[in-house]
Enzyme design. Structure first.
Site, short mmCIF file in Angstrom:
data_model
loop_
_atom_site.label_atom_id
_atom_site.label_comp_id
_atom_site.label_asym_id
_atom_site.label_seq_id
_atom_site.Cartn_x
_atom_site.Cartn_y
_atom_site.Cartn_z
CE LYS A 57 -2.74 -2.86 -0.37
NZ LYS A 57 -2.47 -4.29 -0.37
N GLY A 187 -0.67 -14.16 -13.24
CA GLY A 187 -1.73 -14.12 -12.24
C GLY A 187 -2.34 -12.73 -12.13
CB VAL A 276 0.21 -18.39 -9.44
CG1 VAL A 276 0.59 -17.88 -10.81
CG2 VAL A 276 1.42 -19.05 -8.76
CG ASP A 314 -2.65 -16.16 5.00
OD1 ASP A 314 -3.75 -15.63 5.23
OD2 ASP A 314 -1.79 -15.65 4.26
CG HIS A 446 -24.34 16.96 0.56
ND1 HIS A 446 -24.29 16.21 -0.60
CD2 HIS A 446 -24.21 18.26 0.18
CE1 HIS A 446 -24.17 17.03 -1.63
NE2 HIS A 446 -24.12 18.28 -1.17
#
Ligand code: FAD
Ligand code: NAD
Length: 467
Positions: A57, A187, A276, A314, A446
């Site tokens: 990032k 990939g 990949v 993971d 807004h």
């Protein structure tokens, strides 16, 4: 009595968060990690902080500033005569961001009284962990519980073996010291698109070879089509249905052979990134039950087949995302402390940090069709958003899918600036089992980009005001 109540193996976002939460809840906790960074120093934070989410990032933001100055600044009345890139300075800034955050984990460990141990851990029986330090010395620690959070490593493919010079994985691609003139990527997943974008913005001619016939196959089809078109405009040459058959390295360049619907093709590049996917990291961990894909098998509360040994992040599969692993770490820690915590996988958000960003949570139209669920769609383009117009970036849209009968939110899909931030509103609403009507009745400030989410929610009932 055991040395620790809990030993966490791995200090990535799954492990370090688990360790901090365990310690916060009064459990005597140690966290063992073996990461050695490019300066030869141990470094906490795992893949995410060292060579993943954070450095990518940092480079995405730096490269976007450059791209903006080149392509869009003039429309804001800003000009710069001699725009230059200093890759070394860009990399140094990235390294500094990484250093601050990885050292920050050490400070958090200290503050929360987590014992941080440098070294490689191996399970020895059910309640012992052997730690081998960098100098080869060993110690064996006893513990009531173990949380394995050893993460993942890049998948290698035999047709494109990495050499850390010309053919690299994501770690190598984050560390280029100059902008490759011709860059190939295998990939078109999160890494391929993010790192392909970084170097493309800085001037590389980028070609991405993706095996699947569909772009971003798991995303909303409309969003994927828009994103593919936009990335093509930005210079990413994405070839779908491309099956790489081999690579050769000669004369400081890589020739990639691949097959697609036009037949045998060749691509010659100065650098090739192999992106990949990633595979679970269980090497040398000791005796632990893994499934046929190499992931550690766990039950719904992340306990392995052995009572007292848990696994998160993971290494157990599912979405390989930092926030998924962290949440699992929190759940396990809290259950070890006697709480009844649970986590929902239905509301894990996905973000791809291209420009603009792709973000989604929940089901796609394809999922709902396959499940036979009737749904309504609300769609609002950023071109109709006052804030996006003021910003000068009106690409993309918000799409909301809600149950046709109950109006319950089933999926929210965004392609547009700040999609990574906007998606959180949808995640909260879905976590509370909210409806499109709930979002539609919520007052949005807004002018904000979030008004696009509000309008899309109104659109579910055909009552958008600004489009
Ligand atoms: P890891 O972060 O891989 O950490 C595992 C840790 O365990 C490591 O520190 C390792 O040293 C240690 N370890 C392993 N074995 C042992 C052992 N035997 N003894 C001691 N220590 C051990 N995800 C996102 O959500 N958002 C993003 O933007 C994002 N960007 C990414 C960009 C890139 C380039 C890459 C590569 C990944 C990105 N990811 C992103 C994915 C994210 O980094 C992973 O999902 C996340 O790091 C997994 O966390 P983890 O704690 O399970 O494992
Ligand atoms: P990925 O699974 O996101 O994408 C890999 C892509 O490579 C897929 O599209 C796949 O079809 C393709 N592929 C696989 N084998 C191929 C082959 N032989 N030839 C051509 N294409 C092939 O994996 P990744 O991009 O390597 O990222 C690894 C993990 O890191 C992912 O699980 C991802 O979730 C995570 N990550 C997340 C982010 C984020 O959240 N923004 C960013 C980077 C990485």
């Amino acid at each position: 009595m055991a040395d620790y109540n809990v030993i966490v193996i791995g200090a990535g976002p799954a492990g370090y968060v688990a360790a901090i939460r365990c310690a916060q809840l009064g459990l005597k906790t140690a966290c063992i990690d073996k990461w050695i960074n490019s300066e030869g120093k141990s470094s906490l934070g795992g893949t995410c902080l060292n060579v993943g989410c954070i450095p990518s990032k940092a480079l995405l933001d730096s490269s976007h500033h450059y791209y903006f100055m080149q392509k869009h600044a003039a429309t804001h009345g800003i000009s710069c005569k001699e725009l230059e890139i200093d890759v070394a300075a860009m990399q140094a800034r990235k390294a500094n961001v990484v250093k601050k955050l990885t050292q920050g984990i050490g400070a958090l460990f200290k503050k929360n009284k987590v014992t941080s141990i440098e070294g490689t851990a191996r399970l020895v029986g059910n309640q012992q962990v052997e730690v081998t330090a960098a100098d080869g010395s060993k110690q064996t620690l006893t513990t009531d519980n173990i949380i394995i959070a050893t993460g993942s490593v890049p998948t290698q493919i035999p047709v494109a073996p990495t050499d850390d010079q010309l053919i690299v994985d994501s770690t190598g691609a984050l560390a280029f010291d100059s902008v490759p003139q011709r860059l190939g990527v295998i990939g078109a997943g999160a890494i391929g698109l993010e790192l392909g974008s970084v170097w493309s913005r800085l001037g590389s001619q980028v070609t991405i070879l993706e095996a699947l016939p569909d772009f971003l196959a798991t995303a909303d089809r409309k969003i994927a089509t828009f994103a593919q078109r936009e990335l093509k405009k930005q210079g990413l040459d994405i070839h779908l249905g491309a099956s790489v058959t081999g690579t050769t390295v000669a004369n400081n360049e890589v020739t990639v052979s691949y097959k697609d619907n036009k037949g045998e093709q060749q691509l010659v590049v100065d650098k090739l990134i192999v992106a990949v996917g990633r595979k679970p990291n269980t090497e040398g961990l000791g005796d632990i039950q893994i499934n046929e894909r190499g992931f550690i098998e766990v039950d719904e509360f992340r306990q392995t087949a052995v009572p007292g040994i848990y696994a998160v992040g993971d290494v157990i599969g599912g979405p390989m995302l930092a926030h998924k692993g962290s949440e699992e770490g929190v759940m396990v820690a809290e259950r070890l402390a006697g709480q009844k915590s649970e986590m929902s996988y239905d509301t894990v958000p996905w973000v791809i940090y291209t420009w603009p960003e792709v973000a989604w949570v929940g089901k796609t139209e394809a999922d709902l069709k396959a499940a036979g669920v009737a749904y309504k769609v609300g769609q609002f383009p950023f071109a109709a958003s006052g804030r996006a117009q003021a910003h000068g970036d009106t690409t993309g849209m918000v799409r909301i899918l809600a149950d046709a009968e109950t109006d319950r939110l089933l999926g929210v899909h965004i392609f547009g600036i700040s999609a990574s931030e906007l998606i959180s509103e949808a995640v909260v609403a879905m976590e509370f089992e909210g409806s499109a009507e709930d979002l539609a009745r919520t007052i949005h400030a807004h002018p904000t980009l979030a008004e696009a989410v509000h309008e899309a929610a109104l659109g579910v009932d055909g009552r958008m005001i600004h489009a």
